[in-house]
Design a protein around this motif. Structure first.
Motif, mmCIF file in Angstrom:
data_model
loop_
_atom_site.group_PDB
_atom_site.id
_atom_site.type_symbol
_atom_site.label_atom_id
_atom_site.label_comp_id
_atom_site.label_asym_id
_atom_site.label_seq_id
_atom_site.Cartn_x
_atom_site.Cartn_y
_atom_site.Cartn_z
ATOM 1 N N PRO A 1 0.828 -1.204 0.000
ATOM 2 C CA PRO A 1 0.000 0.000 0.000
ATOM 3 C C PRO A 1 0.866 1.260 0.000
ATOM 4 O O PRO A 1 1.913 1.303 0.657
ATOM 5 C CB PRO A 1 -0.784 -0.094 1.311
ATOM 6 C CG PRO A 1 -0.658 -1.506 1.758
ATOM 7 C CD PRO A 1 0.639 -1.991 1.215
ATOM 8 N N GLY A 2 0.438 2.280 -0.697
ATOM 9 C CA GLY A 2 1.179 3.533 -0.762
ATOM 10 C C GLY A 2 1.326 4.217 0.583
ATOM 11 O O GLY A 2 2.295 4.949 0.814
ATOM 12 N N GLU A 3 0.409 3.958 1.482
ATOM 13 C CA GLU A 3 0.485 4.566 2.807
ATOM 14 C C GLU A 3 1.750 4.153 3.545
ATOM 15 O O GLU A 3 2.243 4.871 4.417
ATOM 16 C CB GLU A 3 -0.753 4.186 3.644
ATOM 17 C CG GLU A 3 -2.032 4.838 3.197
ATOM 18 C CD GLU A 3 -2.714 4.148 2.015
ATOM 19 O OE1 GLU A 3 -3.722 4.684 1.527
ATOM 20 O OE2 GLU A 3 -2.233 3.088 1.559
ATOM 21 N N PHE A 4 2.309 2.993 3.193
ATOM 22 C CA PHE A 4 3.530 2.523 3.855
ATOM 23 C C PHE A 4 4.711 3.451 3.571
ATOM 24 O O PHE A 4 5.629 3.539 4.371
ATOM 25 C CB PHE A 4 3.867 1.104 3.413
ATOM 26 C CG PHE A 4 3.032 0.022 4.075
ATOM 27 C CD1 PHE A 4 1.807 0.305 4.647
ATOM 28 C CD2 PHE A 4 3.482 -1.272 4.094
ATOM 29 C CE1 PHE A 4 1.039 -0.698 5.241
ATOM 30 C CE2 PHE A 4 2.734 -2.288 4.697
ATOM 31 C CZ PHE A 4 1.518 -1.985 5.271
ATOM 32 N N ILE A 5 4.696 4.121 2.430
ATOM 33 C CA ILE A 5 5.760 5.074 2.103
ATOM 34 C C ILE A 5 5.436 6.444 2.699
ATOM 35 O O ILE A 5 6.317 7.161 3.159
ATOM 36 C CB ILE A 5 5.939 5.201 0.572
ATOM 37 C CG1 ILE A 5 6.597 3.934 0.014
ATOM 38 C CG2 ILE A 5 6.749 6.427 0.183
ATOM 39 C CD1 ILE A 5 8.002 3.697 0.512
ATOM 40 N N LEU A 6 4.184 6.796 2.692
ATOM 41 C CA LEU A 6 3.783 8.132 3.138
ATOM 42 C C LEU A 6 3.856 8.315 4.650
ATOM 43 O O LEU A 6 3.940 9.438 5.128
ATOM 44 C CB LEU A 6 2.377 8.440 2.638
ATOM 45 C CG LEU A 6 2.216 8.420 1.111
ATOM 46 C CD1 LEU A 6 0.762 8.653 0.727
ATOM 47 C CD2 LEU A 6 3.121 9.450 0.456
ATOM 48 N N HIS A 7 3.823 7.222 5.398
ATOM 49 C CA HIS A 7 3.844 7.287 6.861
ATOM 50 C C HIS A 7 5.006 6.441 7.378
ATOM 51 O O HIS A 7 4.960 5.221 7.329
ATOM 52 C CB HIS A 7 2.513 6.790 7.441
ATOM 53 C CG HIS A 7 1.333 7.537 6.917
ATOM 54 N ND1 HIS A 7 1.034 8.827 7.296
ATOM 55 C CD2 HIS A 7 0.386 7.189 6.015
ATOM 56 C CE1 HIS A 7 -0.045 9.238 6.658
ATOM 57 N NE2 HIS A 7 -0.458 8.263 5.872
ATOM 58 N N ARG A 8 6.014 7.096 7.869
ATOM 59 C CA ARG A 8 7.256 6.427 8.254
ATOM 60 C C ARG A 8 7.081 5.351 9.329
ATOM 61 O O ARG A 8 7.919 4.459 9.439
ATOM 62 C CB ARG A 8 8.289 7.451 8.690
ATOM 63 C CG ARG A 8 8.716 8.329 7.543
ATOM 64 C CD ARG A 8 9.745 9.354 7.963
ATOM 65 N NE ARG A 8 9.882 10.375 6.957
ATOM 66 C CZ ARG A 8 10.740 10.331 5.954
ATOM 67 N NH1 ARG A 8 11.525 9.292 5.824
ATOM 68 N NH2 ARG A 8 10.795 11.300 5.075
ATOM 69 N N GLN A 9 6.014 5.407 10.094
ATOM 70 C CA GLN A 9 5.827 4.379 11.106
ATOM 71 C C GLN A 9 5.580 3.005 10.474
ATOM 72 O O GLN A 9 5.666 1.995 11.162
ATOM 73 C CB GLN A 9 4.712 4.745 12.097
ATOM 74 C CG GLN A 9 3.317 4.755 11.518
ATOM 75 C CD GLN A 9 2.866 6.146 11.096
ATOM 76 O OE1 GLN A 9 3.672 6.983 10.735
ATOM 77 N NE2 GLN A 9 1.581 6.393 11.127
ATOM 78 N N TYR A 10 5.312 2.960 9.164
ATOM 79 C CA TYR A 10 5.109 1.690 8.468
ATOM 80 C C TYR A 10 6.379 1.177 7.790
ATOM 81 O O TYR A 10 6.346 0.140 7.142
ATOM 82 C CB TYR A 10 4.006 1.834 7.412
ATOM 83 C CG TYR A 10 2.638 2.086 8.011
ATOM 84 C CD1 TYR A 10 2.044 1.163 8.869
ATOM 85 C CD2 TYR A 10 1.945 3.244 7.716
ATOM 86 C CE1 TYR A 10 0.801 1.402 9.420
ATOM 87 C CE2 TYR A 10 0.695 3.490 8.261
ATOM 88 C CZ TYR A 10 0.132 2.569 9.108
ATOM 89 O OH TYR A 10 -1.101 2.802 9.655
#
Length: 144
Positions: A44-53
């Motif tokens: 998911p793109g959110e994994f790049i956008l949110h460093r906690q992932y």
């Protein structure tokens, strides 16, 4: 084919690239969770956008032979931090996606520079829509 993991921002074309590489019809599907295929892992793109992932990316990448960081020509902002690839103890390549949407060569060059700054060892240029660059990418993944 060497197993790859695709990482990039939301909407950069990771899932569409998976579909194109597998020879499937292209259809937009929002990736909600890590998707595993025989030769690909789509994140998911959110994994790049949110460093906690980032730890989830690191764990998911353990099953891949090559990390592919993907950035669309429409994303002119820096998506990957400089040196991002150093967190992976394996080959990292960059993919400039959606090349069919580039307004000029400078746009493509800007993305190439950003991917290189992130640590991509090799850069590929691809358009899933018109199939541009996919054969070169396939050949690389098949070890040719």
């Amino acid at each position: 084919m060497r197993k790859i993991i695709l990482m990039g921002a939301v909407g950069c074309g990771k899932t569409t690239l998976c579909q194109a590489l597998k020879g499937e019809a292209l259809s937009y599907n929002k990736t909600q969770a890590v998707s595993y295929y025989p030769d690909m892992i789509d994140t998911p793109g959110e994994f790049i956008l949110h460093r906690q992932y980032y730890s989830a990316l690191s764990v998911s990448a353990a099953d891949a032979e090559v990390v592919c960081i993907v950035q669309s020509v429409t994303e002119l902002e820096q998506v990957f931090s400089p040196g991002f690839a150093s967190m992976f103890p394996k080959q990292v390549v960059g993919i400039v996606s959606k090349t069919d949407l580039a307004q000029n060569d400078e746009q493509i060059e800007q993305i190439r520079q950003q991917l290189e700054a992130a640590g991509a060892e090799k850069i590929f240029y691809a358009s899933s829509v018109n199939q541009a660059g996919l054969e070169e990418l396939r050949s690389f993944l098949e070890g040719e």
